[in-house]
Design a protein around this motif. Structure first.
Motif, mmCIF file in Angstrom:
data_model
loop_
_atom_site.group_PDB
_atom_site.id
_atom_site.type_symbol
_atom_site.label_atom_id
_atom_site.label_comp_id
_atom_site.label_asym_id
_atom_site.label_seq_id
_atom_site.Cartn_x
_atom_site.Cartn_y
_atom_site.Cartn_z
ATOM 1 N N ILE A 91 0.967 -1.354 -0.005
ATOM 2 C CA ILE A 91 0.038 0.144 0.213
ATOM 3 C C ILE A 91 0.949 0.969 0.167
ATOM 4 N N GLN A 92 2.262 1.409 0.713
ATOM 5 C CA GLN A 92 2.922 2.226 0.714
ATOM 6 C C GLN A 92 3.633 3.086 -0.284
ATOM 7 N N PHE A 93 3.371 2.015 -1.393
ATOM 8 C CA PHE A 93 4.057 1.828 -2.543
ATOM 9 C C PHE A 93 2.991 2.397 -4.186
ATOM 10 N N GLN A 94 1.611 2.281 -3.652
ATOM 11 C CA GLN A 94 0.639 2.271 -4.534
ATOM 12 C C GLN A 94 0.934 3.603 -5.467
ATOM 13 N N LYS A 95 0.218 3.696 -6.559
ATOM 14 C CA LYS A 95 0.100 4.833 -7.019
ATOM 15 C C LYS A 95 1.404 5.378 -7.786
ATOM 16 N N ARG A 96 1.925 5.111 -7.752
ATOM 17 C CA ARG A 96 3.347 5.548 -8.341
ATOM 18 C C ARG A 96 4.422 4.815 -9.519
ATOM 19 N N GLY A 97 3.301 3.903 -10.125
ATOM 20 C CA GLY A 97 3.064 3.143 -11.971
ATOM 21 C C GLY A 97 4.285 1.861 -11.147
ATOM 22 N N ILE A 98 4.408 1.435 -10.093
ATOM 23 C CA ILE A 98 4.979 0.674 -10.046
ATOM 24 C C ILE A 98 3.976 -1.092 -10.004
ATOM 25 N N GLY A 99 2.900 -0.631 -10.423
ATOM 26 C CA GLY A 99 2.469 -1.906 -10.447
ATOM 27 C C GLY A 99 1.619 -2.417 -12.129
ATOM 28 N N ASN A 100 2.092 -0.740 -12.858
ATOM 29 C CA ASN A 100 1.962 -0.466 -14.278
ATOM 30 C C ASN A 100 2.888 -1.562 -15.010
ATOM 31 N N LYS A 101 4.384 -1.302 -14.517
ATOM 32 C CA LYS A 101 5.170 -1.452 -14.779
ATOM 33 C C LYS A 101 5.429 -2.896 -14.420
ATOM 34 N N LEU A 102 5.437 -4.106 -13.303
ATOM 35 C CA LEU A 102 5.257 -5.265 -12.753
ATOM 36 C C LEU A 102 4.387 -5.951 -13.983
ATOM 37 N N MET A 103 2.777 -5.021 -14.374
ATOM 38 C CA MET A 103 2.616 -6.112 -15.353
ATOM 39 C C MET A 103 3.236 -5.746 -16.857
ATOM 40 N N GLY A 128 -10.773 -3.979 -5.723
ATOM 41 C CA GLY A 128 -11.450 -2.954 -6.540
ATOM 42 C C GLY A 128 -10.855 -2.556 -7.223
ATOM 43 N N THR A 129 -9.066 -2.203 -6.914
ATOM 44 C CA THR A 129 -7.979 -1.381 -7.922
ATOM 45 C C THR A 129 -7.977 -1.860 -8.278
ATOM 46 N N ALA A 130 -7.094 -3.642 -8.494
ATOM 47 C CA ALA A 130 -6.722 -4.025 -9.625
ATOM 48 C C ALA A 130 -7.765 -4.170 -10.956
ATOM 49 N N GLN A 131 -8.807 -4.895 -10.224
ATOM 50 C CA GLN A 131 -10.298 -5.056 -10.946
ATOM 51 C C GLN A 131 -9.791 -3.782 -12.437
ATOM 52 N N ARG A 132 -10.103 -2.729 -11.562
ATOM 53 C CA ARG A 132 -9.355 -1.141 -12.381
ATOM 54 C C ARG A 132 -8.630 -1.125 -13.559
ATOM 55 N N MET A 133 -7.291 -1.481 -12.751
ATOM 56 C CA MET A 133 -6.051 -1.914 -13.505
ATOM 57 C C MET A 133 -6.641 -2.880 -14.526
ATOM 58 N N TYR A 134 -7.012 -4.017 -14.765
ATOM 59 C CA TYR A 134 -6.613 -4.682 -15.634
ATOM 60 C C TYR A 134 -7.729 -4.565 -16.574
ATOM 61 N N VAL A 135 -8.835 -4.263 -16.239
ATOM 62 C CA VAL A 135 -9.590 -3.269 -17.524
ATOM 63 C C VAL A 135 -8.676 -2.403 -18.852
ATOM 64 N N LYS A 136 -8.253 -1.489 -17.601
ATOM 65 C CA LYS A 136 -7.344 -0.631 -17.942
ATOM 66 C C LYS A 136 -6.662 -0.284 -19.297
ATOM 67 N N ARG A 137 -5.937 -2.161 -18.947
ATOM 68 C CA ARG A 137 -4.932 -2.866 -19.715
ATOM 69 C C ARG A 137 -5.290 -3.451 -20.336
ATOM 70 N N GLY A 138 -7.075 -3.520 -20.794
ATOM 71 C CA GLY A 138 -7.141 -4.252 -21.621
ATOM 72 C C GLY A 138 -7.729 -5.916 -21.728
ATOM 73 N N TYR A 139 -8.021 -6.096 -20.594
ATOM 74 C CA TYR A 139 -7.878 -7.736 -20.057
ATOM 75 C C TYR A 139 -9.924 -7.751 -19.955
#
Length: 174
Positions: A91-103, A128-139
């Protein structure tokens, strides 16, 4: 192996020392992720069963994702598509683009084996956050409906909105 290095972010293969960092990191946010889980991931990485991709941000272990060569259960189990499993950014590292770079890195690794990659995501608000990210990434959902305890949930079937209630997604890697 190093997959990305820039702007204070390092994306690399898991090291055994990550085990304790993850246990402590998750405990600090009130989650119980036992050391045995990460030790198993490390061994499976060594045995070539699973890739474990870790994010370090400014020297701190910040998140991880694992990639299986093919889905073990669910609607894609017989397709041979790689499956993304257990994706987390502390949580302390979220909202910095780290998840998108991992993906980004994980999808590139999956593309080496297939034109498709799959994943499952939980249905409760904690995902919820993961659900939104996956849809935004085209899943996109695979169309088999929700699954509960590794089986498709029958219409009007009984379940709990726990970590076992999931929806499968697929993405074409172009």
């Amino acid at each position: 192996m190093i997959y990305f290095n820039g702007d204070g972010l390092l994306i690399r293969s898991m090291a055994y020392t990550d085990t304790e960092a993850f246990v402590q990191g998750f405990a600090s946010q009130g989650w119980n992720k036992p050391a045995e889980q990460f030790q198993k991931y490390y061994k499976e990485q060594d045995d070539g069963i699973r890739k474990v991709i870790v994010a370090e941000y400014k020297g701190c272990t910040a998140g991880y994702v694992t990639l299986l060569p093919s889905a073990a259960v669910g609607p894609f189990a017989d397709k041979g598509y790689p499956e993304i499993v257990d994706f987390n950014v502390l949580i302390q590292f979220q909202k910095r683009g780290i998840g998108n770079k991992l993906m980004d890195v994980t999808e590139q690794l999956a593309k080496e084996a297939s034109d498709y990659v799959t994943l499952a995501v939980g249905m409760h608000i904690g995902y919820g956050t993961a659900q939104r990210m996956y849809v935004k990434r085209g899943y996109i959902p695979d169309g088999s409906g929700v699954w509960y305890k590794d089986k498709p949930l029958e219409p009007y079937g009984t379940c709990e909105n726990d970590d076992e209630l999931i929806l499968f997604f697929v993405k074409e890697l172009t």
